[in-house]
Design a protein around this motif. Structure first.
Motif, PDB file in Angstrom:
ATOM      1  N   LEU A  10       0.824  -1.211   0.000  1.00 58.39           N
ATOM      2  CA  LEU A  10       0.000   0.000   0.000  1.00 58.39           C
ATOM      3  C   LEU A  10       0.860   1.265   0.000  1.00 58.39           C
ATOM      4  O   LEU A  10       0.525   2.262  -0.660  1.00 58.39           O
ATOM      5  CB  LEU A  10      -0.926  -0.014   1.217  1.00 58.39           C
ATOM      6  N   THR A  11       1.989   1.221   0.727  1.00 64.44           N
ATOM      7  CA  THR A  11       2.899   2.371   0.721  1.00 64.44           C
ATOM      8  C   THR A  11       3.494   2.590  -0.658  1.00 64.44           C
ATOM      9  O   THR A  11       3.606   3.737  -1.128  1.00 64.44           O
ATOM     10  CB  THR A  11       4.025   2.150   1.754  1.00 64.44           C
ATOM     11  N   PHE A  14       0.264   3.937  -2.851  1.00 67.70           N
ATOM     12  CA  PHE A  14      -0.286   5.253  -2.538  1.00 67.70           C
ATOM     13  C   PHE A  14       0.771   6.293  -2.175  1.00 67.70           C
ATOM     14  O   PHE A  14       0.474   7.488  -2.173  1.00 67.70           O
ATOM     15  CB  PHE A  14      -1.291   5.130  -1.385  1.00 67.70           C
ATOM     16  N   GLY A  15       1.979   5.832  -1.860  1.00 67.18           N
ATOM     17  CA  GLY A  15       3.020   6.779  -1.484  1.00 67.18           C
ATOM     18  C   GLY A  15       3.967   7.142  -2.606  1.00 67.18           C
ATOM     19  O   GLY A  15       4.588   8.218  -2.569  1.00 67.18           O
ATOM     20  N   TYR A  45       5.890  17.843  -2.117  1.00 67.92           N
ATOM     21  CA  TYR A  45       5.649  16.456  -1.692  1.00 67.92           C
ATOM     22  C   TYR A  45       6.911  15.618  -1.840  1.00 67.92           C
ATOM     23  O   TYR A  45       7.317  14.915  -0.902  1.00 67.92           O
ATOM     24  CB  TYR A  45       4.507  15.854  -2.520  1.00 67.92           C
ATOM     25  N   LEU A  73       2.621   5.136   6.102  1.00 71.75           N
ATOM     26  CA  LEU A  73       1.555   5.124   5.093  1.00 71.75           C
ATOM     27  C   LEU A  73       0.547   6.237   5.357  1.00 71.75           C
ATOM     28  O   LEU A  73       0.148   6.964   4.429  1.00 71.75           O
ATOM     29  CB  LEU A  73       0.858   3.761   5.088  1.00 71.75           C
ATOM     30  N   ALA A  74       0.134   6.395   6.613  1.00 71.74           N
ATOM     31  CA  ALA A  74      -0.813   7.459   6.949  1.00 71.74           C
ATOM     32  C   ALA A  74      -0.211   8.840   6.702  1.00 71.74           C
ATOM     33  O   ALA A  74      -0.903   9.760   6.221  1.00 71.74           O
ATOM     34  CB  ALA A  74      -1.239   7.321   8.410  1.00 71.74           C
ATOM     35  N   LEU A  77      -0.177   9.547   2.895  1.00 72.16           N
ATOM     36  CA  LEU A  77      -1.542   9.865   2.453  1.00 72.16           C
ATOM     37  C   LEU A  77      -1.943  11.276   2.897  1.00 72.16           C
ATOM     38  O   LEU A  77      -2.604  12.012   2.146  1.00 72.16           O
ATOM     39  CB  LEU A  77      -2.526   8.833   2.997  1.00 72.16           C
ATOM     40  N   TYR A  78      -1.530  11.637   4.091  1.00 69.20           N
ATOM     41  CA  TYR A  78      -1.838  12.980   4.587  1.00 69.20           C
ATOM     42  C   TYR A  78      -1.170  14.050   3.731  1.00 69.20           C
ATOM     43  O   TYR A  78      -1.720  15.156   3.547  1.00 69.20           O
ATOM     44  CB  TYR A  78      -1.397  13.094   6.041  1.00 69.20           C
ATOM     45  N   TRP A  80      -0.525  14.152   0.424  1.00 68.04           N
ATOM     46  CA  TRP A  80      -1.080  14.476  -0.896  1.00 68.04           C
ATOM     47  C   TRP A  80      -2.602  14.409  -0.979  1.00 68.04           C
ATOM     48  O   TRP A  80      -3.174  14.782  -2.024  1.00 68.04           O
ATOM     49  CB  TRP A  80      -0.493  13.549  -1.960  1.00 68.04           C
ATOM     50  N   TYR A  81      -3.279  13.939   0.055  1.00 72.02           N
ATOM     51  CA  TYR A  81      -4.737  13.800  -0.031  1.00 72.02           C
ATOM     52  C   TYR A  81      -5.359  15.172  -0.310  1.00 72.02           C
ATOM     53  O   TYR A  81      -5.035  16.159   0.356  1.00 72.02           O
ATOM     54  CB  TYR A  81      -5.289  13.224   1.273  1.00 72.02           C
TER      55      TYR A  81
END
Length: 206
Positions: A10-11, A14-15, A45, A73-74, A77-78, A80-81
């Motif tokens: 997931l990292t 999404f990262g 980023y 991971l969180a 996401l924080y 670029w969300y």
């Protein structure tokens, strides 16, 4: 084990993969309203992500922190969300003031590295080559020693072979040649019925 693999997957998705595609899409589109702001946001980023990777590389023990994968991971996401856009907050609040404070010193060090990049590269390539040769020779020596031990062990448990005689020395060959010459000379000088071996020639009379 499965959860750790899932967190890394997931990292990666999404990262890194999704932000990289967003950057590609922005770079390829024509400049328009909000183009510079979007480009600046993604630059912020990737600057923050690069700092995170540097911290992970230098501080190896950081990855041993419990729940570090989930926290990373969180955090990504924080950053670029769309509803948060934490990259703007982190960059403007923490990163930019700190970097601006030490920017001259950082720029000087980077200029030195750029000027001596070729020498540094040659130095590391040379050291890597020398170490590679050393490791290869040590490995070859180890393989040869193990082969010799295996051969000796095999010979110990095999059937006993006949001991080979050592090759004649130079003195032995010279002695044989002198004896042959004396025997030939004696046979030419003496009658056939009185021939004796030259070894006993001095011990007997005619």
């Amino acid at each position: 084990m499965l959860s750790e693999f899932l967190i890394k997957l997931l990292t990666l998705l999404f990262g890194y993969a999704l932000p990289a595609f967003e950057c590609f899409r922005i770079v390829e589109q024509r400049p328009g309203p909000g183009y510079i702001e979007q480009l600046r946001f993604w630059c912020q980023y990737w600057i923050i992500v690069a700092i995170v990777m540097i911290v992970e590389t230098v501080g190896v023990f950081v990855q041993w922190i419990p729940m570090y994968g989930e926290a990373k991971l969180a955090f990504l996401l924080y950053l670029w969300y769309p509803k948060n856009k934490g990259a703007d907050v982190i960059y403007d609040t923490f990163l930019r003031p700190y970097v601006m404070q030490y920017e001259p010193d950082i720029e000087q060090r980077l200029a030195y590295l750029r000027a001596n990049a070729g020498k540094i590269l040659v130095f590391y390539i040379k050291n890597f080559t020398d170490k590679g040769v050393t490791v290869f020779l040590e490995t070859l020596n180890y393989v040869v020693s193990q082969t010799s031990k295996a051969t000796r062990s095999k010979g110990f448990f095999s059937f006993k072979k006949k001991k080979e005689e050592p090759p004649p020395s130079g003195m032995d060959l010279l002695k044989v040649a002198l004896d042959a010459a004396r025997e030939k000379e004696y046979n030419e000088d003496q009658p056939r019925q009185k021939r004796r071996h030259p070894k006993y020639y001095d011990d007997y009379e005619d």
